[in-house]
Design an enzyme around this catalytic site. Structure first.
Site, PDB file in Angstrom:
ATOM      1  CB  SER A 124       5.207   8.422  -4.191  1.00 36.38           C
ATOM      2  OG  SER A 124       4.345   8.527  -3.060  1.00 36.38           O
ATOM      3  CB  THR A 158      -0.924   0.021   1.224  1.00 39.76           C
ATOM      4  OG1 THR A 158      -0.141   0.123   2.414  1.00 39.76           O
ATOM      5  CG2 THR A 158      -1.761  -1.261   1.287  1.00 39.76           C
ATOM      6  CE1 TYR A 197       2.582   8.226  10.980  1.00 44.11           C
ATOM      7  CE2 TYR A 197       4.454   8.664  12.418  1.00 44.11           C
ATOM      8  CZ  TYR A 197       3.915   8.052  11.295  1.00 44.11           C
ATOM      9  OH  TYR A 197       4.714   7.278  10.499  1.00 44.11           O
TER      10      TYR A 197
END
Length: 662
Positions: A387, A383, A528
């Site tokens: 990039s 996934t 995060y």
């Protein structure tokens, strides 16, 4: 003068033959039928004069070593020294094979020595003949041996007993201790004795810096000697007159304790030493029935077996950590007096032993450590593969022969990456998917399963990072929801949809790209880090349930990587970061080794300090929080830009804590 040698192609035997060839006479060596080629190869490697080597075809397991009447007639009365070295020197060998070789082989060798009227029978026994005798075992002791339950100890004791009781010719007995490699070259032919510790030392070296003190155990005295000392001593004593009927301990008169031995090899390997050692005997206060009950618990047995298997340590060797026997060497020292033959200090040649093992015998050398060997022909779903880290990993994995499936939201970038990989001649399939949408996750796995037969390796790389202090997040609860939705729930959905197929095939590998922030508890990354920590916790729980079904989980606590995800924080332009290609190498390592965790030493160190000294670590993190302010974007002032250049203090701190998010 002529010699007869059994076990001439063995480790001690080949060096002994080299010494015998320095003297006059032919050397008759027992070889199995069809082993002449091996003898020639060893002779060439050792530099033997093959004109003086006489192969004698026979069989250790047969009476008179399987020699024919003609062979016996040719040898009768000509052999002055009969060296019997052929045996199984292996604690891990099964009882039947040891009995056949060690006891049966000695009986047959004695029979042949008597028939050919050998001048002297030189029997290579072992300190194992003493069993687990508590105290000093002298060279004139034999019947006093204790603790002979182990098949190796028992067969070595009984074979020596045959020589003492049944030899029809004069005999001499040599009891070498654990034989290690050559003190000048490090050469050894197999892993045995202290070499079983080398994998453990190597793993410690890979995990911790050399300067870090570690806790270990202290045990009994482990007696090791180099093969050249044993061969030289046997050769010298065998040719000295008036020593028939004697036994000689070819051992180190000043053996190291287990902890000292470990530290000696740790220094040779440039690994951390055990600065504090607990005496293994201290656990003796626990009643034996209680110790046995605990060690026989299924989880304990399974964990023990897993650790020993990973370290390549046979379970049968553990009892020798507290080896209780020391050996008197007066007979051997008297026989070697004036010969300049002595045991060299282990410190002087341990580095050679380590170097030879690491270059030639390290078990890792014989495992396919190539990426191709792990992924060729397999379906690898990445996934965030269009990039950054995902793209770099996709390029490496596709080059190794995998069927790479990349998924991302950006259709244009996704197609460009797929085309780049395919143009290079590799397989790559692209699927547009929004992993924050659970239905899109389900659709992705459904399509991959339908078109490619399921996922073999799932790399959860896509993620969202937010750098914002808690005080600026009071009215931004959606920051936490968004990061959890993609980083945790999206990844979890892919895992849950992939697992049924993996379980059915009883193989699968799930790699979650986490963050060094989970270990370092980085300030300003609460949203995060929390989302990544949640996935870490799930993986730890799932591993316990699914490891028995062939499913592996690996968490990569990735340090700071220069990707588009960190671009909004301009300060990161001036601090040390990994390139996407370096980050992809960590993913490759995870695929090959399948560890539970891949992390930098700094990340592991931060996690340990946080767990052991939480208040001190809090001070460090608070300092970092004050030192690195929120970015303009985090303050809602996008477009105004951050400070032109980071301060010297910021650069120094970031360099010291390389890879940590600030």
């Amino acid at each position: 003068m002529a010699y007869f040698v059994t076990g001439a192609t063995g480790f001690i035997g080949r060096f002994l033959v080299s010494n015998l060839l320095k003297r006059k006479g032919q050397v008759h060596v027992l070889v199995r039928k069809g082993s002449a080629k091996k003898l020639g190869q060893i002779g060439e490697a050792m530099g033997w004069d093959m004109k003086r080597i006489v192969p004698v075809t026979g069989d250790l397991s047969k009476p008179k070593l399987g020699l024919s009447a003609a062979q016996i007639t040719a040898l009768k009365g000509k052999v002055q020294h009969f060296f019997h070295l052929a045996a199984i020197y292996d604690l891990t060998a099964n009882a039947d094979s040891q009995k056949l070789a060690n006891i049966g082989g000695t009986k047959n060798a004695l029979e042949l020595a008597a028939v050919i009227k050998a001048g002297c029978f030189h029997h290579t026994s072992s300190i194992a003949a003493a069993g687990l005798y508590p105290g000093v075992f002298r060279e004139d002791m034999f019947e006093e041996a204790e603790g002979l339950k182990d098949p190796y100890l028992k067969t070595k004791h009984e074979s020596e007993g045959l020589v003492r009781k049944q030899s029809a010719v004069p005999y001499r007995i040599y009891r070498p201790s654990m034989v290690v490699g050559h003190s000048k070259t490090g050469e050894i032919d197999k892993i045995d004795g202290p070499y079983y510790l080398f994998t453990l030392i190597k793993k410690i070296r890979q995990t911790l810096p050399q300067w870090m003190p570690t806790l270990g155990i202290e045990g009994g005295r482990i007696n090791v000697v180099p093969v050249d000392f044993v061969a030289d001593a046997m050769d010298h004593i065998a040719h000295k007159k008036g020593l028939d009927g004697h036994c000689f301990h070819l051992v180190d008169p000043e053996p190291m304790r287990f902890g000292e031995l470990m530290n000696t090899f740790a220094r040779a390997a440039h690994a951390p030493e055990m600065t504090m050692r607990l005496d293994a005997r201290m656990f003796a206060f626990i009643p034996a029935p209680m110790r046995m009950a605990v060690t026989n618990l299924p989880p304990v047995k399974r964990l023990t077996n897993m650790i020993l298997r990973d370290l390549k340590i046979p379970k049968s060797t553990l009892e020798f950590i507290t080896y209780p026997t020391r050996f008197d060497t007066r007979e051997a020292e008297r026989a070697l007096k004036g010969s300049k033959i002595s045991v060299p200090p282990l410190d002087s040649y341990a580095w050679r032993l380590w170097d030879y093992w690491e270059r030639n015998l390290d078990p890792d050398l014989f495992i396919d450590r190539s990426l191709r060997g792990k992924v060729e022909g397999k379906v690898v779903l990445i996934t965030g593969g269009s990039s950054g880290i995902g793209k770099a990993a996709a390029l490496k994995i596709a080059e190794a022969g995998a069927k790479v499936v990349i998924a991302a939201r950006g259709e244009e970038e996704l197609e460009a990456t797929r085309k780049e990989i395919c143009d290079a001649g590799h397989l790559c399939y692209a699927f547009k998917a929004d992993l924050a949408d659970l239905d899109s996750c389900d659709s992705l796995i459904e399509q991959v399963s339908k078109q490619h037969g399921g996922v073999d390796i799932l790399i959860n790389n896509a993620g969202r990072s937010i750098r914002r202090s808690i005080e600026l997040s009071f009215d931004r609860f959606h920051d936490f929801e968004r990061t959890m939705q993609l980083n945790y729930f999206g990844s979890l959905r892919l895992i849950m949809q992939s697992l049924p197929g993996m379980i059915a095939k009883r193989r699968g590998h799930i790699i979650n790209i986490s963050s060094i922030g989970v270990l370092a508890s980085s300030p300003r990354f609460s949203a995060y880090v929390a989302s990544k920590a949640a996935l870490d916790a799930f993986s730890h729980c799932a591993q316990g349930e699914l490891s028995g079904k062939g499913i592996s989980f690996t968490t990569i606590n990735m340090p700071l990587v220069k990707t588009p995800m960190i671009a909004p924080t301009k300060m990161y332009d001036s601090v040390p970061t990994l390139s996407p290609e370096e980050a992809a190498d960590l993913i490759v390592k995870a695929i090959i080794d399948k560890p539970s965790r891949v992390a930098t030493r700094l990340g592991v160190f931060a996690g340990v300090v946080h767990a052991v000294f939480p208040k001190a670590y809090e001070v460090v993190m608070s300092t970092a929080f004050e030192l690195f302010p929120d970015s303009a974007a985090a303050k809602g002032m996008a477009g105004r830009g951050d400070a032109a250049n980071p301060t010297n203090e910021q650069i120094a701190f970031a360099s010291l804590m390389r890879g940590v998010h600030w």
